[in-house]
Design a protein around this motif. Structure first.
Motif, mmCIF file in Angstrom:
data_model
loop_
_atom_site.group_PDB
_atom_site.id
_atom_site.type_symbol
_atom_site.label_atom_id
_atom_site.label_comp_id
_atom_site.label_asym_id
_atom_site.label_seq_id
_atom_site.Cartn_x
_atom_site.Cartn_y
_atom_site.Cartn_z
ATOM 1 N N THR A 157 36.089 -37.145 -27.422
ATOM 2 C CA THR A 157 34.893 -37.435 -28.214
ATOM 3 C C THR A 157 33.701 -36.608 -27.739
ATOM 4 O O THR A 157 32.963 -36.038 -28.547
ATOM 5 N N PHE A 158 33.510 -36.532 -26.413
ATOM 6 C CA PHE A 158 32.411 -35.706 -25.907
ATOM 7 C C PHE A 158 32.589 -34.258 -26.331
ATOM 8 O O PHE A 158 31.620 -33.596 -26.729
ATOM 9 N N THR A 159 33.816 -33.752 -26.246
ATOM 10 C CA THR A 159 34.075 -32.357 -26.613
ATOM 11 C C THR A 159 33.729 -32.109 -28.080
ATOM 12 O O THR A 159 33.134 -31.076 -28.426
ATOM 13 N N LEU A 160 34.080 -33.052 -28.951
ATOM 14 C CA LEU A 160 33.769 -32.911 -30.380
ATOM 15 C C LEU A 160 32.255 -32.937 -30.611
ATOM 16 O O LEU A 160 31.728 -32.153 -31.407
ATOM 17 N N ILE A 161 31.573 -33.840 -29.914
ATOM 18 C CA ILE A 161 30.116 -33.902 -30.038
ATOM 19 C C ILE A 161 29.491 -32.601 -29.549
ATOM 20 O O ILE A 161 28.578 -32.051 -30.180
ATOM 21 N N TYR A 162 30.016 -32.091 -28.439
ATOM 22 C CA TYR A 162 29.472 -30.846 -27.895
ATOM 23 C C TYR A 162 29.763 -29.668 -28.810
ATOM 24 O O TYR A 162 28.955 -28.748 -28.929
ATOM 25 N N ALA A 163 30.915 -29.687 -29.460
ATOM 26 C CA ALA A 163 31.263 -28.602 -30.375
ATOM 27 C C ALA A 163 30.269 -28.518 -31.524
ATOM 28 O O ALA A 163 29.973 -27.434 -32.036
ATOM 29 N N VAL A 164 29.711 -29.678 -31.929
ATOM 30 C CA VAL A 164 28.762 -29.719 -33.042
ATOM 31 C C VAL A 164 27.326 -29.500 -32.570
ATOM 32 O O VAL A 164 26.545 -28.797 -33.215
ATOM 33 N N GLY A 165 26.989 -30.093 -31.424
ATOM 34 C CA GLY A 165 25.588 -30.079 -31.007
ATOM 35 C C GLY A 165 25.333 -29.565 -29.611
ATOM 36 O O GLY A 165 24.251 -29.816 -29.036
ATOM 37 N N GLY A 166 26.262 -28.829 -29.029
ATOM 38 C CA GLY A 166 26.053 -28.307 -27.682
ATOM 39 C C GLY A 166 24.931 -27.284 -27.629
ATOM 40 O O GLY A 166 24.711 -26.539 -28.585
ATOM 41 N N THR A 167 24.235 -27.250 -26.518
ATOM 42 C CA THR A 167 23.066 -26.360 -26.394
ATOM 43 C C THR A 167 23.390 -25.041 -25.713
ATOM 44 O O THR A 167 22.498 -24.208 -25.518
ATOM 45 N N THR A 168 24.629 -24.827 -25.317
ATOM 46 C CA THR A 168 25.022 -23.546 -24.729
ATOM 47 C C THR A 168 26.220 -22.990 -25.490
ATOM 48 O O THR A 168 26.990 -23.737 -26.097
ATOM 49 N N ASP A 169 26.385 -21.695 -25.422
ATOM 50 C CA ASP A 169 27.466 -21.016 -26.129
ATOM 51 C C ASP A 169 28.653 -20.860 -25.183
ATOM 52 O O ASP A 169 28.742 -19.895 -24.418
#
Length: 348
Positions: A157-169
């Motif tokens: 779930t965290f990975t999916l959230i980060y994939a959408v809204g992560g602040t680093t590339d």
């Protein structure tokens, strides 16, 4: 797995805050059905116990540690809706008092650590209980499996959230592989703690374990070729059975774990911290808004002795959490009682 400020951008943080608020609202309503004379006195204690055990980071791999998330444990002991509230209370106390988990990321943390773990764990648990033999050991075994699976579910779930809204590339594939890999190991520790705790409670007071309700089977005898139910022996009314011993034992255990045992916890970064550092996720991390809290980083300001400082912080945390949790669940329980009006009872 406490997500700090800066990992997730503002729009997705706001979206997860809405999801978390909705889940908490639904849980408040659902908890009215779960908080009866058995679960209500213990729900606040469960929250305090989860807080205490979360201070006990255990090593899982070279340079990495893990800690209890608690969703599975709470759901099985006091019910899934109440379980979401228990973990949410813990996360709120940690964010406000101890600067653990960002305030802007509170929605992310509640969605991930409270909602996902509880829903996944309880769904798995109920599925297993239906097919396993109806005995106490089955409850413990189902608790273990449910807890194991709940942790990597939170990592996904965290990975999916980060994939959408992560602040680093960063490469999401690499993040997913690292997160799931380390959290499978953490899940084993979570499962051991959950199964041991559930097993201990069910051995003493199975009537207090929400997930064990209906465990008893009616005794049937064959009479003249037909199976006949044997009348059940009279039991002491649940309301008349005191919860005091269990409550005191649980509170003392929580205080000892947080106030003393926590000093010996692993100092290595937890799974998310390790992955964030290795993959560059933490490049945009922000200082916590409450970094200057007197209890920040689980220590008491101006207390120089590290053992004493951490112990006092742990004891304060357990005390505040049990009071806050008990207040919330008392209010929900009272609301349920108020819903049963004289008119509705007289018409039955």
């Amino acid at each position: 797995m406490h997500v700090p400020d800066g990992f997730i951008d503002a729009p997705i943080s706001a979206a997860t805050a809405v999801v978390a608020a909705t889940a908490v609202a639904v849980s408040l309503r659902g908890a009215r059905r779960e908080l009866d004379e058995r679960t209500a006195p213990l729900a606040g204690l469960v929250a305090a116990f989860i807080f205490a055990v979360q201070m006990l980071n255990f090593p899982v791999a070279a340079g990495t540690s893990g800690h209890l998330l608690g969703g599975a444990l709470a759901a099985i002991l006091v019910g899934p809706f109440t379980g979401v509230l228990c973990v949410s209370v813990v996360l709120l106390m940690q964010g406000i008092l101890f600067a653990d988990g960002g305030l802007t990321a509170l929605g992310v943390n509640i969605t991930d650590m409270a909602v996902v773990t509880t829903v996944v764990a309880y769904a798995v648990f109920r599925g297993l209980v239906k097919v396993l033999p109806r005995r106490r050991s089955s409850i413990t075994a189902a608790s273990f499996v449910a807890a194991v699976l709940s942790v990597p579910a939170a990592a996904v779930t965290f990975t999916l959230i980060y994939a959408v809204g992560g602040t680093t590339d960063v490469s999401i594939g690499k993040v997913a592989t690292a997160m799931i890999g380390v959290h499978v190991l953490i899940g084993i520790g979570e499962a051991a703690i959950t199964a041991l705790t559930v097993g201990a409670v069910i051995a003493v007071r199975p009537d207090l374990v929400y997930g064990a309700r209906g465990l008893e089977q009616k005794l049937r005898l064959r009479v003249n070729g037909e199976l006949v139910d044997v009348p059940a022996a009279e039991k002491t009314p649940v309301a008349a059975r005191s919860h005091r011993k269990v409550w005191i034992t649980g509170l003392v255990t929580s205080l000892v774990l947080a106030g003393f045992v926590s000093f010996y916890a692993s100092a290595n970064p937890d799974g998310l911290e390790k992955v964030a550092a290795d993959k560059g996720i933490d490049d945009r991390a922000e200082q916590h808004a409450n970094a200057d809290s007197p209890l920040a980083d689980y220590g008491v300001r101006d207390v120089e002795d590290a053992r004493l400082s951490g112990g006092l912080a742990g004891v304060i945390g357990v005390g505040v959490t049990v009071v806050a949790g008990t207040g919330v669940f008392w209010a929900v329980r009272r609301r349920r009682t108020g819903d049963v009006s004289p008119a509705s009872t007289s018409s039955v």
